[in-house]
Design a protein around this motif. Structure first.
Motif, PDB file in Angstrom:
ATOM      1  N   ASP A  58       3.936 -58.000-111.745  1.00  0.00           N
ATOM      2  CA  ASP A  58       5.044 -58.170-110.831  1.00  0.00           C
ATOM      3  C   ASP A  58       4.738 -57.659-109.419  1.00  0.00           C
ATOM      4  O   ASP A  58       5.612 -57.641-108.583  1.00  0.00           O
ATOM      5  CB  ASP A  58       6.284 -57.469-111.373  1.00  0.00           C
ATOM      6  CG  ASP A  58       6.796 -58.152-112.631  1.00  0.00           C
ATOM      7  OD1 ASP A  58       6.633 -59.378-112.751  1.00  0.00           O
ATOM      8  OD2 ASP A  58       7.331 -57.459-113.499  1.00  0.00           O
ATOM      9  N   LEU A  59       3.509 -57.169-109.198  1.00  0.00           N
ATOM     10  CA  LEU A  59       3.133 -56.722-107.860  1.00  0.00           C
ATOM     11  C   LEU A  59       2.380 -57.847-107.162  1.00  0.00           C
ATOM     12  O   LEU A  59       1.659 -58.607-107.783  1.00  0.00           O
ATOM     13  CB  LEU A  59       2.243 -55.486-107.943  1.00  0.00           C
ATOM     14  CG  LEU A  59       2.899 -54.244-108.537  1.00  0.00           C
ATOM     15  CD1 LEU A  59       1.857 -53.149-108.702  1.00  0.00           C
ATOM     16  CD2 LEU A  59       4.025 -53.757-107.658  1.00  0.00           C
ATOM     17  N   HIS A  60       2.542 -57.926-105.871  1.00  0.00           N
ATOM     18  CA  HIS A  60       1.872 -58.956-105.090  1.00  0.00           C
ATOM     19  C   HIS A  60       0.779 -58.290-104.270  1.00  0.00           C
ATOM     20  O   HIS A  60       1.058 -57.604-103.287  1.00  0.00           O
ATOM     21  CB  HIS A  60       2.879 -59.674-104.197  1.00  0.00           C
ATOM     22  CG  HIS A  60       4.012 -60.258-104.973  1.00  0.00           C
ATOM     23  ND1 HIS A  60       3.883 -61.425-105.695  1.00  0.00           N
ATOM     24  CD2 HIS A  60       5.272 -59.816-105.175  1.00  0.00           C
ATOM     25  CE1 HIS A  60       5.033 -61.690-106.295  1.00  0.00           C
ATOM     26  NE2 HIS A  60       5.885 -60.732-106.002  1.00  0.00           N
ATOM     27  N   ALA A  96      11.907 -56.825-108.077  1.00  0.00           N
ATOM     28  CA  ALA A  96      12.957 -56.029-108.716  1.00  0.00           C
ATOM     29  C   ALA A  96      12.534 -55.608-110.114  1.00  0.00           C
ATOM     30  O   ALA A  96      12.819 -54.483-110.546  1.00  0.00           O
ATOM     31  CB  ALA A  96      14.255 -56.820-108.758  1.00  0.00           C
ATOM     32  N   SER A  97      11.820 -56.493-110.834  1.00  0.00           N
ATOM     33  CA  SER A  97      11.425 -56.127-112.197  1.00  0.00           C
ATOM     34  C   SER A  97      10.371 -55.017-112.183  1.00  0.00           C
ATOM     35  O   SER A  97      10.365 -54.166-113.062  1.00  0.00           O
ATOM     36  CB  SER A  97      10.916 -57.350-112.958  1.00  0.00           C
ATOM     37  OG  SER A  97       9.785 -57.890-112.330  1.00  0.00           O
ATOM     38  N   ALA A  98       9.489 -55.000-111.178  1.00  0.00           N
ATOM     39  CA  ALA A  98       8.505 -53.920-111.076  1.00  0.00           C
ATOM     40  C   ALA A  98       9.199 -52.609-110.719  1.00  0.00           C
ATOM     41  O   ALA A  98       8.881 -51.558-111.269  1.00  0.00           O
ATOM     42  CB  ALA A  98       7.444 -54.270-110.045  1.00  0.00           C
ATOM     43  N   GLU A  99      10.159 -52.664-109.804  1.00  0.00           N
ATOM     44  CA  GLU A  99      10.882 -51.452-109.422  1.00  0.00           C
ATOM     45  C   GLU A  99      11.664 -50.883-110.598  1.00  0.00           C
ATOM     46  O   GLU A  99      11.782 -49.674-110.749  1.00  0.00           O
ATOM     47  CB  GLU A  99      11.800 -51.724-108.235  1.00  0.00           C
ATOM     48  CG  GLU A  99      11.036 -51.809-106.938  1.00  0.00           C
ATOM     49  CD  GLU A  99      11.908 -51.501-105.729  1.00  0.00           C
ATOM     50  OE1 GLU A  99      12.937 -50.818-105.875  1.00  0.00           O
ATOM     51  OE2 GLU A  99      11.523 -51.952-104.653  1.00  0.00           O
TER      52      GLU A  99
END
Length: 144
Positions: free
Chosen positions: A1-3, A22-25
């Motif tokens: 989920d990180l870019h 949002a899902s990574a956070e």
């Protein structure tokens, strides 16, 4: 989920995350540090730093306990980007298999079936192979 973003527009010259979804956070671990606190992050762990006060200090030290010399995995990745990244998909897949076999070694040492004295440059780096491999690479880069 990180870019993961570019490596040439960062303060450290390392790949960084441009955005966090949002899902990574939602899965993130948060550590709030107080004056005098320090945080150790293992190599290659993605993280985000957010200043919460008007005066903040960030000290970053890229330590590599394994480094056998001035060469680093990041250097190899940059060279692989110009040597492999834009080749046709089937050729990239073949190079990935060779990297897995010789470098990442998911099945153990690639020459485990051959006596150690016949491993050549695939033997331990500490017995002179680091210098041999580096000399070969430098000669190749010079076009020789």
């Amino acid at each position: 989920d990180l870019h993961i973003g570019p490596v040439d527009f960062t303060m450290s010259g390392r790949a960084t995350s441009l955005a966090t979804s949002a899902s990574a956070e939602a899965r993130a671990t948060v550590a709030e540090l107080e004056a005098g606190d320090a945080l150790y992050l293992p190599k290659l762990w993605w993280h985000r730093v957010e200043a919460t006060g008007s005066i903040n200090l960030l000290v970053n030290y890229w330590w590599d306990e394994f480094s056998a010399g001035p060469d680093a995995p990041n250097t190899a990745m940059m060279l692989a980007m110009i040597a492999i990244a834009e080749r046709p998909p089937a050729e990239r897949a073949a190079w990935r298999a060779l990297f897995d076999h010789y470098v990442f070694r998911p099945d153990g040492h690639p020459l485990r079936h051959i006596p150690e004295e016949r491993h050549g440059i695939l033997g331990p780096l500490a017995v002179g192979n680091y210098g041999r491999i580096r000399a070969m690479v430098m000669q190749m880069l010079r076009g020789g």
